[in-house]
Design an enzyme around this catalytic site. Structure first.
Site, mmCIF file in Angstrom:
data_model
loop_
_atom_site.group_PDB
_atom_site.id
_atom_site.type_symbol
_atom_site.label_atom_id
_atom_site.label_comp_id
_atom_site.label_asym_id
_atom_site.label_seq_id
_atom_site.Cartn_x
_atom_site.Cartn_y
_atom_site.Cartn_z
ATOM 1 N N GLY A 46 -96.913 -32.999 -19.053
ATOM 2 C CA GLY A 46 -97.734 -31.781 -19.075
ATOM 3 C C GLY A 46 -97.944 -31.122 -17.731
ATOM 4 O O GLY A 46 -98.133 -29.916 -17.644
ATOM 5 N N GLU A 102 -102.333 -32.782 -12.555
ATOM 6 C CA GLU A 102 -102.365 -33.032 -13.996
ATOM 7 C C GLU A 102 -102.638 -31.721 -14.725
ATOM 8 O O GLU A 102 -103.274 -30.813 -14.180
ATOM 9 C CB GLU A 102 -103.479 -34.085 -14.244
ATOM 10 C CG GLU A 102 -103.916 -34.336 -15.660
ATOM 11 C CD GLU A 102 -102.889 -35.058 -16.512
ATOM 12 O OE1 GLU A 102 -101.725 -34.640 -16.511
ATOM 13 O OE2 GLU A 102 -103.277 -36.009 -17.216
ATOM 14 N N ASP A 103 -102.166 -31.634 -15.965
ATOM 15 C CA ASP A 103 -102.381 -30.396 -16.728
ATOM 16 C C ASP A 103 -103.833 -30.226 -17.177
ATOM 17 O O ASP A 103 -104.426 -29.166 -17.004
ATOM 18 C CB ASP A 103 -101.432 -30.342 -17.944
ATOM 19 C CG ASP A 103 -101.510 -31.566 -18.856
ATOM 20 O OD1 ASP A 103 -102.203 -32.547 -18.510
ATOM 21 O OD2 ASP A 103 -100.867 -31.554 -19.929
ATOM 22 N N ASP A 106 -109.474 -34.222 -20.445
ATOM 23 C CA ASP A 106 -110.171 -34.099 -21.724
ATOM 24 C C ASP A 106 -111.256 -35.183 -21.750
ATOM 25 O O ASP A 106 -112.322 -35.016 -21.173
ATOM 26 C CB ASP A 106 -109.101 -34.255 -22.819
ATOM 27 C CG ASP A 106 -109.602 -34.023 -24.214
ATOM 28 O OD1 ASP A 106 -110.693 -33.485 -24.380
ATOM 29 O OD2 ASP A 106 -108.875 -34.377 -25.174
ATOM 30 N N LYS A 134 -111.688 -29.748 -19.873
ATOM 31 C CA LYS A 134 -112.559 -29.615 -21.056
ATOM 32 C C LYS A 134 -113.789 -30.477 -20.792
ATOM 33 O O LYS A 134 -113.905 -31.584 -21.334
ATOM 34 C CB LYS A 134 -111.844 -30.167 -22.295
ATOM 35 C CG LYS A 134 -110.756 -29.306 -22.853
ATOM 36 C CD LYS A 134 -110.307 -29.919 -24.187
ATOM 37 C CE LYS A 134 -108.953 -29.432 -24.605
ATOM 38 N NZ LYS A 134 -108.400 -30.189 -25.746
ATOM 39 N N VAL A 156 -105.145 -26.671 -26.859
ATOM 40 C CA VAL A 156 -104.407 -25.587 -26.203
ATOM 41 C C VAL A 156 -102.945 -25.978 -25.980
ATOM 42 O O VAL A 156 -102.601 -27.163 -25.957
ATOM 43 C CB VAL A 156 -105.071 -25.191 -24.860
ATOM 44 C CG1 VAL A 156 -106.431 -24.562 -25.097
ATOM 45 C CG2 VAL A 156 -105.188 -26.386 -23.903
ATOM 46 N N ASP A 162 -97.990 -29.124 -24.553
ATOM 47 C CA ASP A 162 -97.149 -29.035 -25.748
ATOM 48 C C ASP A 162 -97.949 -28.969 -27.032
ATOM 49 O O ASP A 162 -99.131 -29.305 -27.075
ATOM 50 C CB ASP A 162 -96.253 -30.274 -25.826
ATOM 51 C CG ASP A 162 -97.063 -31.524 -26.182
ATOM 52 O OD1 ASP A 162 -98.086 -31.774 -25.516
ATOM 53 O OD2 ASP A 162 -96.681 -32.235 -27.134
ATOM 54 N N ARG A 168 -93.851 -25.869 -24.231
ATOM 55 C CA ARG A 168 -94.330 -26.097 -22.858
ATOM 56 C C ARG A 168 -93.878 -24.946 -21.946
ATOM 57 O O ARG A 168 -94.412 -24.755 -20.865
ATOM 58 C CB ARG A 168 -93.752 -27.403 -22.291
ATOM 59 C CG ARG A 168 -94.216 -28.668 -23.008
ATOM 60 C CD ARG A 168 -93.676 -29.887 -22.272
ATOM 61 N NE ARG A 168 -93.797 -31.122 -23.029
ATOM 62 C CZ ARG A 168 -94.851 -31.929 -23.026
ATOM 63 N NH1 ARG A 168 -95.914 -31.621 -22.327
ATOM 64 N NH2 ARG A 168 -94.849 -33.041 -23.735
HETATM 65 P P1 5GP Z 1 -107.708 -37.533 -21.633
HETATM 66 O O1 5GP Z 1 -107.227 -38.907 -21.332
HETATM 67 O O2 5GP Z 1 -108.463 -36.876 -20.499
HETATM 68 O O3 5GP Z 1 -108.518 -37.490 -22.919
HETATM 69 O O4 5GP Z 1 -106.452 -36.673 -22.004
HETATM 70 C C1 5GP Z 1 -105.607 -36.144 -21.078
HETATM 71 C C2 5GP Z 1 -104.255 -35.861 -21.695
HETATM 72 O O5 5GP Z 1 -104.382 -35.462 -23.064
HETATM 73 C C3 5GP Z 1 -103.599 -34.694 -21.008
HETATM 74 O O6 5GP Z 1 -102.786 -35.120 -19.961
HETATM 75 C C4 5GP Z 1 -102.796 -34.053 -22.121
HETATM 76 O O7 5GP Z 1 -101.540 -34.667 -22.192
HETATM 77 C C5 5GP Z 1 -103.544 -34.388 -23.386
HETATM 78 N N1 5GP Z 1 -104.396 -33.273 -23.880
HETATM 79 C C6 5GP Z 1 -105.747 -33.196 -23.882
HETATM 80 N N2 5GP Z 1 -106.167 -32.044 -24.415
HETATM 81 C C7 5GP Z 1 -105.049 -31.361 -24.750
HETATM 82 C C8 5GP Z 1 -104.814 -30.057 -25.340
HETATM 83 O O8 5GP Z 1 -105.724 -29.282 -25.680
HETATM 84 N N3 5GP Z 1 -103.516 -29.704 -25.515
HETATM 85 C C9 5GP Z 1 -102.460 -30.504 -25.169
HETATM 86 N N4 5GP Z 1 -101.239 -30.050 -25.400
HETATM 87 N N5 5GP Z 1 -102.650 -31.729 -24.609
HETATM 88 C C10 5GP Z 1 -103.924 -32.140 -24.403
#
Ligand code: 5GP
Length: 186
Positions: A46, A102-103, A106, A134, A156, A162, A168
């Site tokens: 991402g 990082e993208d 969450d 987020k 998103v 993706d 992407r």
């Molecule tokens: P976390 O571990 O912070 O919950 O998640 C991070 C990863 O979840 C990000 O690197 C991404 O790959 C994925 N992710 C979280 N939210 C989204 C979203 O809204 N869209 C997409 N495509 N990936 C997300």
């Protein structure tokens, strides 16, 4: 794969806003690391598009490396906290200024795991740069040094992010209307 316009609820961040903000982030990085050397670490997949655009505006001497993390179960759209490194760095980070690119953050589980792991390798400094945050979804606290945009709780896609590995390449960030998305049938 379904045509994205059928499930695009709305464009959240357009191409101009993304590029302007990325230039601002790069200027902050140029300022903060002035006179130093930097290692950028892209979290695959991402973070790729963001990293490539960001580094074109970074004037501090830097090298790059990549790391792949798997945190979501197959087909799931929420992190389960079960984070695994599937491709590790090829470089030694001891004594280096490391900036993770990082993208999106969450729940925070992915970045938290990466930070924990990399901090044991004795970098000189270790910071995080994310395009999207987020914040309201956070389950574990993570220190974010550079953040492009805080966004609401929605799924998103585009600009590196993706939907079932597709789209992407889109130059903007869109919100998925999960009721209209039929899933990848390829
Ligand atoms: P976390 O571990 O912070 O919950 O998640 C991070 C990863 O979840 C990000 O690197 C991404 O790959 C994925 N992710 C979280 N939210 C989204 C979203 O809204 N869209 C997409 N495509 N990936 C997300």
């Amino acid at each position: 794969m379904q045509e994205y316009r059928e499930f695009l609820a709305k464009t959240l961040i357009d191409e101009t806003a993304l590029q302007n903000r990325i230039r601002e982030l790069a200027e902050e990085i140029n300022h903060d690391y002035a006179g130093q050397d930097l290692m950028l670490i892209c979290i695959l997949r991402g973070g790729v598009v963001f990293m490539v655009d960001l580094m074109r505006h970074i004037r501090v001497p830097h090298v790059m490396d990549c790391m792949a993390i798997s945190s979501y179960g197959v087909g799931a759209r929420a992190s389960n906290g079960n984070v695994r490194v599937t491709y590790d760095l090829q470089n030694n980070i001891a004594g280096r200024n490391v900036l993770i690119v990082e993208d999106i953050v969450d729940s925070g589980h992915t970045i938290s795991h990466v930070l924990e792991m990399l901090s044991t390798r004795n970098p000189k400094s270790l910071k995080v740069c994310v395009l999207l945050d987020k914040k309201e979804r956070r389950e574990v606290p993570v220190p974010v040094a550079y953040c492009g945009f805080e966004i609401p709780n929605a799924y998103v896609f585009g600009y590196g992010l993706d939907i079932d590995e597709y789209y992407r390449n889109l130059p903007f960030i869109g919100i998925v209307d999960l009721e209209k998305y039929k899933g990848n049938t390829e």
